[in-house]
Design a protein around this motif. Structure first.
Motif, PDB file in Angstrom:
ATOM      1  N   TRP A  77       0.755  -1.199   0.077  1.00 54.78           N
ATOM      2  CA  TRP A  77      -0.002  -0.206  -0.019  1.00 54.78           C
ATOM      3  C   TRP A  77       0.847   1.219  -0.009  1.00 54.78           C
ATOM      4  CZ3 TRP A  77      -0.465   3.306   4.523  1.00 54.78           C
ATOM      5  CH2 TRP A  77       0.225   2.911   5.840  1.00 54.78           C
ATOM      6  N   GLN A  78       0.165   2.448  -0.110  1.00 54.91           N
ATOM      7  CA  GLN A  78       1.092   3.683  -0.152  1.00 54.91           C
ATOM      8  C   GLN A  78       0.422   4.683   0.806  1.00 54.91           C
ATOM      9  OE1 GLN A  78       0.475   5.470  -4.288  1.00 54.91           O
ATOM     10  NE2 GLN A  78       2.191   4.628  -4.934  1.00 54.91           N
ATOM     11  N   ALA A 138       3.413  10.994   4.669  1.00 57.55           N
ATOM     12  CA  ALA A 138       4.711  10.590   4.093  1.00 57.55           C
ATOM     13  C   ALA A 138       5.426  11.681   3.597  1.00 57.55           C
ATOM     14  CB  ALA A 138       4.373   9.736   2.932  1.00 57.55           C
ATOM     15  N   ARG A 139       5.078  12.985   3.450  1.00 53.87           N
ATOM     16  CA  ARG A 139       5.773  14.106   3.087  1.00 53.87           C
ATOM     17  C   ARG A 139       6.149  14.559   4.333  1.00 53.87           C
ATOM     18  NH1 ARG A 139       2.361  18.958   0.317  1.00 53.87           N
ATOM     19  NH2 ARG A 139       2.235  16.887  -1.065  1.00 53.87           N
ATOM     20  N   TRP A 140       5.639  14.871   5.515  1.00 54.22           N
ATOM     21  CA  TRP A 140       6.064  15.128   6.711  1.00 54.22           C
ATOM     22  C   TRP A 140       7.150  14.219   7.373  1.00 54.22           C
ATOM     23  CZ3 TRP A 140       0.209  15.310   8.888  1.00 54.22           C
ATOM     24  CH2 TRP A 140      -0.387  16.284   8.343  1.00 54.22           C
ATOM     25  N   ILE A 162       6.915   3.687  10.628  1.00 51.88           N
ATOM     26  CA  ILE A 162       7.396   4.498  11.951  1.00 51.88           C
ATOM     27  C   ILE A 162       7.009   5.989  11.520  1.00 51.88           C
ATOM     28  CG2 ILE A 162       9.477   5.654  12.861  1.00 51.88           C
ATOM     29  CD1 ILE A 162      11.016   2.760  12.097  1.00 51.88           C
ATOM     30  N   PHE A 163       6.473   6.688  12.649  1.00 53.03           N
ATOM     31  CA  PHE A 163       6.268   7.901  12.513  1.00 53.03           C
ATOM     32  C   PHE A 163       7.125   8.873  13.135  1.00 53.03           C
ATOM     33  CE2 PHE A 163       3.994  12.122  13.311  1.00 53.03           C
ATOM     34  CZ  PHE A 163       3.798  12.498  12.128  1.00 53.03           C
ATOM     35  N   LEU A 208      -3.426   7.521  12.908  1.00 49.73           N
ATOM     36  CA  LEU A 208      -4.731   6.913  12.734  1.00 49.73           C
ATOM     37  C   LEU A 208      -5.293   7.281  11.320  1.00 49.73           C
ATOM     38  CD1 LEU A 208      -6.383   8.342  15.849  1.00 49.73           C
ATOM     39  CD2 LEU A 208      -6.220   6.035  15.301  1.00 49.73           C
ATOM     40  N   ARG A 209      -4.797   8.494  10.606  1.00 55.70           N
ATOM     41  CA  ARG A 209      -5.276   8.725   9.275  1.00 55.70           C
ATOM     42  C   ARG A 209      -4.395   7.753   8.257  1.00 55.70           C
ATOM     43  NH1 ARG A 209      -8.639  12.475   6.338  1.00 55.70           N
ATOM     44  NH2 ARG A 209      -7.926  12.564   4.216  1.00 55.70           N
TER      45      ARG A 209
END
Length: 235
Positions: free
Chosen positions: A51-52, A58-60, A146-147, A224-225
């Protein structure tokens, strides 16, 4: 759109994330209903699923890539429980007495400790310490990317089903409240807003979700998003 990663939001005393300018983050995306969730969950967390990520999340993350080595590793749990014929997510409100992230809505979890065998182990240990759910009552079935948070943590998030919990035993030193949010509320993209704020002359963005008297934002809302994104692509 940019998001600063050097200085934590919580270091700005008068910053109120709820009152910044915002727009709907529905973006015309589909709503995922409760009856779709079991099948999509199974598909989205199967070993061969590709998935993407959410484009903004992803940008952040990519904007912080140059300083990833300086981030502190942390493991959090996204606890799920079946209650009132719904899949619900367990969230915590951090104590207002803490120095960092006080009063914010978070997943149970925390930084990796030398005694932990893995980041998943850290998430399970912290969950038991913070809300009293023993690891034997948790069945981990998936992991999110990972965030990298604005406060310097590399956050690994694991999804786990909880067996029936009659009550949570809160560590009041860290947690002020535990509450549930239906997953179907969080898989409706129209319940998210995209906020824009400014710090040191630079604009940054973040997702925010209102639930009852709680405001979910920052890393928790981003994860969550991203979970919504993973599930809706499984269609």
């Amino acid at each position: 759109m940019t998001q600063s990663s050097s200085r934590p939001h919580s270091s700005v005393p008068d910053f109120n994330p709820l009152t910044q300018p915002s727009v709907s983050a529905g973006f015309g995306l589909p709503v995922i209903a409760e009856d779709e969730l079991p099948q999509l969950m199974q598909r989205a967390f199967s070993p061969d699923y590709v998935w993407q990520q959410d484009e903004l999340v992803a940008r952040w993350n990519s904007q912080k890539s140059v300083i990833k080595s300086s981030f502190i590793e942390a493991g959090v749990l996204i606890p799920m429980i079946s209650k009132d014929d719904e899949t619900q997510i367990v969230l915590t409100k951090r104590s207002s007495k803490l120095r960092n992230h006080r009063g914010q809505i978070c997943f149970p979890g925390g930084r990796f400790d030398a005694s932990d065998s893995s980041l998943e182990d850290a998430a399970l240990r912290e969950t038991e310490e913070e809300i009293g759910v023993e690891r034997s009552s948790i069945s981990v079935f998936g992991e999110m990317p990972i965030f990298y948070t604005g406060t310097g943590f590399a956050m690994s998030a694991y999804l786990g089903w909880l067996s029936e919990v009659s009550r949570f035993v809160i560590d009041a030193r860290e947690v002020e409240e535990v509450f549930l949010v239906p997953l179907s509320y969080l898989t409706d993209p129209n319940n998210y807003r995209l906020y824009t704020a400014e710090r040191d002359g630079m604009a940054f963005n973040y997702y925010g979700v209102n639930w009852a008297h709680h405001f979910i934002w920052g890393a928790t809302a981003s994860i969550l998003r991203n979970l919504y994104q993973r599930l809706q692509q499984a269609r």
